[in-house]
Design an enzyme around this catalytic site. Structure first.
Site, PDB file in Angstrom:
ATOM      1  N   GLU A 182       0.811  -1.224   0.000  1.00  0.00           N
ATOM      2  CA  GLU A 182       0.000   0.000   0.000  1.00  0.00           C
ATOM      3  C   GLU A 182       0.839   1.267   0.000  1.00  0.00           C
ATOM      4  O   GLU A 182       1.715   1.457   0.851  1.00  0.00           O
ATOM      5  CB  GLU A 182      -0.944   0.016   1.200  1.00  0.00           C
ATOM      6  CG  GLU A 182      -1.876   1.215   1.212  1.00  0.00           C
ATOM      7  CD  GLU A 182      -3.017   1.077   2.201  1.00  0.00           C
ATOM      8  OE1 GLU A 182      -3.746   2.064   2.394  1.00  0.00           O
ATOM      9  OE2 GLU A 182      -3.194  -0.020   2.782  1.00  0.00           O
ATOM     10  N   LYS A 234      -8.645  -1.331   1.016  1.00  0.00           N
ATOM     11  CA  LYS A 234      -9.678  -1.757   1.959  1.00  0.00           C
ATOM     12  C   LYS A 234     -10.526  -2.822   1.278  1.00  0.00           C
ATOM     13  O   LYS A 234     -11.029  -2.608   0.172  1.00  0.00           O
ATOM     14  CB  LYS A 234     -10.578  -0.581   2.362  1.00  0.00           C
ATOM     15  CG  LYS A 234     -10.085   0.203   3.549  1.00  0.00           C
ATOM     16  CD  LYS A 234     -10.151  -0.615   4.807  1.00  0.00           C
ATOM     17  CE  LYS A 234      -9.368   0.051   5.923  1.00  0.00           C
ATOM     18  NZ  LYS A 234      -9.011  -0.908   6.957  1.00  0.00           N
TER      19      LYS A 234
END
Length: 399
Positions: free
Chosen positions: A210, A226
């Site tokens: 990420e 997410k």
């Protein structure tokens, strides 16, 4: 106490420099010039301290929209710097209350290491030492984790928060050199920020997919992740069809849009690839890309203040979620859920330290968690955290 200056690793052996997000051609050919360590107890503003330290060592990052200067002399070329900021330091920047005690207090809350670039690569060390990793001890039981999920759901019901990310910790004793084990994390599939950072008596290994914040040619980019499912055809279809996962994801995308808007030119914040499914090890995860044009005069300190800690590991609203985290998590987040990567004039690339492990002189530490919304199932959240940490622990053990 704050430590400034170049020095070697004392408790842990040295390792080839392999900082996450460092230029590929520089890895293994970097020589440390200077370093800064800072801890919360030292007081002050870690974002300002990092910017000032880098400027003092030839890396001015006061205006990230300016063209990169050319640093070069006959013997050595200033290459860039590793930058690590803990989740606790990020929470301080956000004005959150102090978190629970850290399980690995040997780790600093800020580390900045400036490197020269040598044309010849550093030779590797001697043969590896025997490696043994003991059983993992969790900082909370599955039932305690589930109770914390239910507490977040209750807070959502009261209107205190919309979403809160909960993180658990585990530690295991080891013997031998932990650096090869930590270095293996960088080879995991999908580890965009794979690498290692070391200091006196500590080391951090990262396998994060990420992007917390990237700055290149005046463009700001963040890639929040997410939503998680097993990396099977059925898991992918389930992730794409899940209203709960999509709602959780879009909440964080909106939060990240707001974070970037604080430091961007008006009207330039945009979202690309909303809810794109990517693979990390044996998991599918949903990722979006948010980008903007940096405001004139934006410096590193303001960049860190606006983006740390990352929204995908805190929740929304961010400060209210951080208050929930402080109340519910039994130990600090240590090396996880912070920032780690590379900074240089003209380029900043910091990963969010999910899928991250750390070593002190006695134990390895891992962290894992997930975002909690009203639709969350407590037992499913406990299982998701276990699925995220399983590849990390297996890799550390050498499997």
């Amino acid at each position: 106490m704050r430590k400034v200056g170049p020095y070697g690793v004392e408790t842990l052996p040295e390792v080839l420099v392999d900082v996450p997000a460092a230029p590929a051609g520089c890895r293994g050919a970097l020589v440390e010039r200077a370093r800064l360590h800072w801890r919360l107890a030292d007081g002050g503003d870690p974002a300002a301290l990092a910017e000032e330290f880098l400027a003092a060592h030839g890396l001015p990052l006061h205006d990230l929209t300016r063209p990169a200067p050319d640093h070069h002399d006959t013997d050595t070329r200033l290459c860039g710097a590793a930058l690590y900021l803990s989740a606790a330091a990020g929470a301080l920047l956000a004005g959150a209350p102090p978190a629970a005690p850290e399980p690995a207090p040997a780790l600093p809350d800020l580390a900045v290491v400036v490197y020269d670039h040598r044309p010849t690569r550093t030779p590797t060390g001697g043969p590896p030492t025997p490696w043994w990793l003991g059983e993992w001890t969790e900082s909370w039981t599955p039932d305690q984790h589930a109770d914390a999920v239910d507490a977040v759901r209750a807070a959502i019901g009261r209107g205190d928060v919309y979403q809160t990310n909960l993180v658990g910790h585990a530690a295991a004793r080891y013997t031998g050199d932990p650096l090869p084990a930590l270095s293996r994390l960088g080879a995991l599939p999908g580890a965009r920020y794979g690498g290692v950072l070391t200091g006196d008596g500590w080391a951090i290994g990262c396998a994060s997919p990420e992007t917390l914040i990237e700055v290149h040619n005046g463009t700001l980019t963040t890639r929040p992740i997410k939503g998680t499912r097993p990396a099977t055809p059925a898991g992918r279809a389930e992730l794409l069809a899940s209203a709960k996962e999509r709602a959780e994801h879009i909440m964080i995308v909106d939060l990240e849009r707001n974070d970037l808007a604080r430091i961007a030119r008006n009207g330039t914040v945009a979202v690309d690839d909303l809810f794109a499914v990517r693979r990390w090890c044996d998991l599918w995860q949903a990722e979006s890309t948010v980008h903007a044009s940096a405001a004139d005069g934006l410096g590193l300190a303001d960049l860190l203040r606006a983006t740390c800690p990352g929204g995908s590991v805190t929740g929304a609203p961010k400060r209210a979620a951080l208050t929930q985290i402080t109340r519910l998590e039994p130990v600090g987040r240590g090396a996880s859920m912070g920032a780690l990567g590379w900074v240089a004039p003209g380029r900043i690339d910091l990963g969010l330290t999910i899928r991250t492990a750390a070593a002190d002189g006695e134990k390895l530490h891992t962290w894992a968690g997930g975002g909690i919304t009203w639709d969350s199932d407590a037992h499913a959240e406990v299982a998701e955290a276990a699925a995220k940490t399983a590849p990390i622990r297996a890799t550390l053990a050498g499997r």
